[in-house]
Design a protein around this motif. Structure first.
Motif, PDB file in Angstrom:
ATOM      1  N   LYS A  93      16.978  14.914  -7.681  1.00 38.76           N
ATOM      2  CA  LYS A  93      16.739  13.784  -8.138  1.00 38.76           C
ATOM      3  C   LYS A  93      16.313  12.576  -7.199  1.00 38.76           C
ATOM      4  N   ILE A  94      15.752  11.708  -7.693  1.00 39.30           N
ATOM      5  CA  ILE A  94      15.145  10.580  -6.765  1.00 39.30           C
ATOM      6  C   ILE A  94      16.224   9.480  -6.539  1.00 39.30           C
ATOM      7  N   THR A 100      -1.580   7.329 -10.356  1.00 35.10           N
ATOM      8  CA  THR A 100      -1.487   7.200 -11.919  1.00 35.10           C
ATOM      9  C   THR A 100      -2.816   6.537 -12.370  1.00 35.10           C
ATOM     10  N   LYS A 101      -3.589   6.001 -11.374  1.00 33.68           N
ATOM     11  CA  LYS A 101      -4.864   5.359 -12.001  1.00 33.68           C
ATOM     12  C   LYS A 101      -5.918   6.243 -11.481  1.00 33.68           C
ATOM     13  N   PHE A 105       4.752   2.411  -7.085  1.00 33.31           N
ATOM     14  CA  PHE A 105       3.464   2.225  -8.019  1.00 33.31           C
ATOM     15  C   PHE A 105       3.363   3.512  -8.712  1.00 33.31           C
ATOM     16  N   SER A 106       4.029   4.567  -8.574  1.00 33.44           N
ATOM     17  CA  SER A 106       3.957   6.023  -9.451  1.00 33.44           C
ATOM     18  C   SER A 106       5.165   5.819 -10.538  1.00 33.44           C
ATOM     19  N   ARG A 107       5.694   4.561 -11.029  1.00 37.42           N
ATOM     20  CA  ARG A 107       6.476   4.431 -12.086  1.00 37.42           C
ATOM     21  C   ARG A 107       7.502   5.168 -11.991  1.00 37.42           C
ATOM     22  N   ARG A 108       7.999   5.636 -10.927  1.00 34.25           N
ATOM     23  CA  ARG A 108       9.242   6.416 -10.879  1.00 34.25           C
ATOM     24  C   ARG A 108      10.469   5.521 -10.434  1.00 34.25           C
ATOM     25  N   LYS A 109      11.634   5.890 -10.791  1.00 38.95           N
ATOM     26  CA  LYS A 109      12.782   5.156 -10.415  1.00 38.95           C
ATOM     27  C   LYS A 109      13.851   6.234  -9.985  1.00 38.95           C
ATOM     28  N   HIS A 132       0.856  -1.502   0.087  1.00 35.94           N
ATOM     29  CA  HIS A 132       0.091   0.113   0.206  1.00 35.94           C
ATOM     30  C   HIS A 132       0.685   1.284   0.079  1.00 35.94           C
ATOM     31  N   ALA A 133       1.986   1.104   0.207  1.00 36.67           N
ATOM     32  CA  ALA A 133       2.869   2.461   0.359  1.00 36.67           C
ATOM     33  C   ALA A 133       4.207   2.439  -0.478  1.00 36.67           C
ATOM     34  N   GLU A 134       4.415   3.517  -1.055  1.00 38.55           N
ATOM     35  CA  GLU A 134       5.661   3.769  -1.949  1.00 38.55           C
ATOM     36  C   GLU A 134       6.395   4.642  -1.003  1.00 38.55           C
ATOM     37  N   VAL A 135       7.743   4.306  -0.816  1.00 42.79           N
ATOM     38  CA  VAL A 135       8.376   5.109   0.139  1.00 42.79           C
ATOM     39  C   VAL A 135       9.833   5.662  -0.677  1.00 42.79           C
ATOM     40  N   VAL A 136      10.181   6.924  -0.714  1.00 42.42           N
ATOM     41  CA  VAL A 136      11.099   7.606  -1.524  1.00 42.42           C
ATOM     42  C   VAL A 136      12.073   8.406  -0.782  1.00 42.42           C
ATOM     43  N   ILE A 137      13.341   8.276  -1.203  1.00 40.33           N
ATOM     44  CA  ILE A 137      14.295   9.409  -0.685  1.00 40.33           C
ATOM     45  C   ILE A 137      14.489  10.341  -1.939  1.00 40.33           C
ATOM     46  N   HIS A 138      14.219  11.680  -2.007  1.00 44.11           N
ATOM     47  CA  HIS A 138      14.771  12.570  -2.599  1.00 44.11           C
ATOM     48  C   HIS A 138      15.976  13.251  -2.282  1.00 44.11           C
ATOM     49  N   ASP A 139      17.117  13.605  -3.318  1.00 43.53           N
ATOM     50  CA  ASP A 139      18.126  13.933  -2.927  1.00 43.53           C
ATOM     51  C   ASP A 139      18.022  15.707  -3.495  1.00 43.53           C
ATOM     52  N   LEU A 140      18.098  16.409  -2.230  1.00 48.09           N
ATOM     53  CA  LEU A 140      17.779  17.911  -2.411  1.00 48.09           C
ATOM     54  C   LEU A 140      18.923  18.645  -3.093  1.00 48.09           C
ATOM     55  N   GLU A 141      20.114  18.171  -3.219  1.00 52.42           N
ATOM     56  CA  GLU A 141      21.244  18.551  -3.708  1.00 52.42           C
ATOM     57  C   GLU A 141      21.235  18.475  -5.178  1.00 52.42           C
ATOM     58  N   THR A 142      20.791  17.279  -5.990  1.00 52.38           N
ATOM     59  CA  THR A 142      20.519  17.167  -7.262  1.00 52.38           C
ATOM     60  C   THR A 142      19.136  17.188  -7.790  1.00 52.38           C
TER      61      THR A 142
END
Length: 201
Positions: A33-34, A73-74, A41-45, A21-31
């Motif tokens: 980018k993910i 996305t749906k 499930f958001s189709r990001r990588k 049920h959950a997608e967990v992400v770390i965003h790099d604030l310097e670049t």
């Protein structure tokens, strides 16, 4: 070693607990980018642009961005929370986001609301990802389905073509990979999207 790397086991643990049920992400604030993503499930990588706006504008003293809602996305409702990751010098290096699909709970809520006389729908917020064309596309897709009172599987050619031209008018098909992303949402090929674009709305 990247400052963000030690947080990967934390992300993986949270994802394992809340899967699927959950997608967990770390965003790099310097670049911008993910850096790492699980159960995407958001189709990001990892390596994709984060497309963040001003992630620190509404952070509390605990460095947590208040829970907010956005669309998947749906057209499903995603409930999210984000936290800033700072180094020992107090510099903001990353943003940890937990995105939970609450659409099943939402349907149950709507049923209970109908039985109990109605309940207000949660306000959709997208300030944090205001510059992310993917998030804007997802939100418009959810609104489109709600206006039509249909699910994604019930869309016909006319519906899909109408939605494609709506996104064109909003300027959301100018970004690189946007056509492919839209094709995934509508479960069609990129060639089909281009055919819709070549036809008059």
């Amino acid at each position: 070693m990247s400052f963000l790397k030690p947080f990967i086991p934390v992300v993986n643990a949270v994802s394992a607990l809340l899967h699927p049920h959950a997608e967990v992400v770390i965003h790099d604030l310097e670049t911008n980018k993910i850096f790492h993503i699980t159960n995407s499930f958001s189709r990001r990588k990892a390596g994709d642009q984060s497309l963040l706006s001003s992630p620190l504008s509404r952070m509390g003293k605990d460095l947590v961005y208040p829970p907010y809602s956005k669309a998947g996305t749906k057209g499903e409702t995603i409930r999210s929370v984000s936290a800033v990751l700072k180094n020992q010098e107090g510099e903001s290096k990353g943003l940890l986001c937990i995105n939970m699909d609450v659409s099943k709970f939402e349907k149950a809520r709507e049923l209970i609301g109908t039985i109990l006389g109605g309940m207000d729908s949660p306000k959709m917020e997208s300030e944090l990802f205001a510059y992310d064309w993917r998030e804007q596309m997802n939100l418009l897709f959810k609104e489109f389905l709600m206006d039509k009172n249909i699910g994604p599987e019930a869309m016909n050619r006319t519906d899909r073509k109408e939605f494609v031209h709506l996104l064109k008018e909003k300027g959301l098909l100018q970004a690189r990979k946007s056509v492919g992303y839209l094709a995934d949402i509508l479960n069609v090929t990129k060639a089909t999207i281009y055919n819709y674009l070549n036809d008059s709305p």
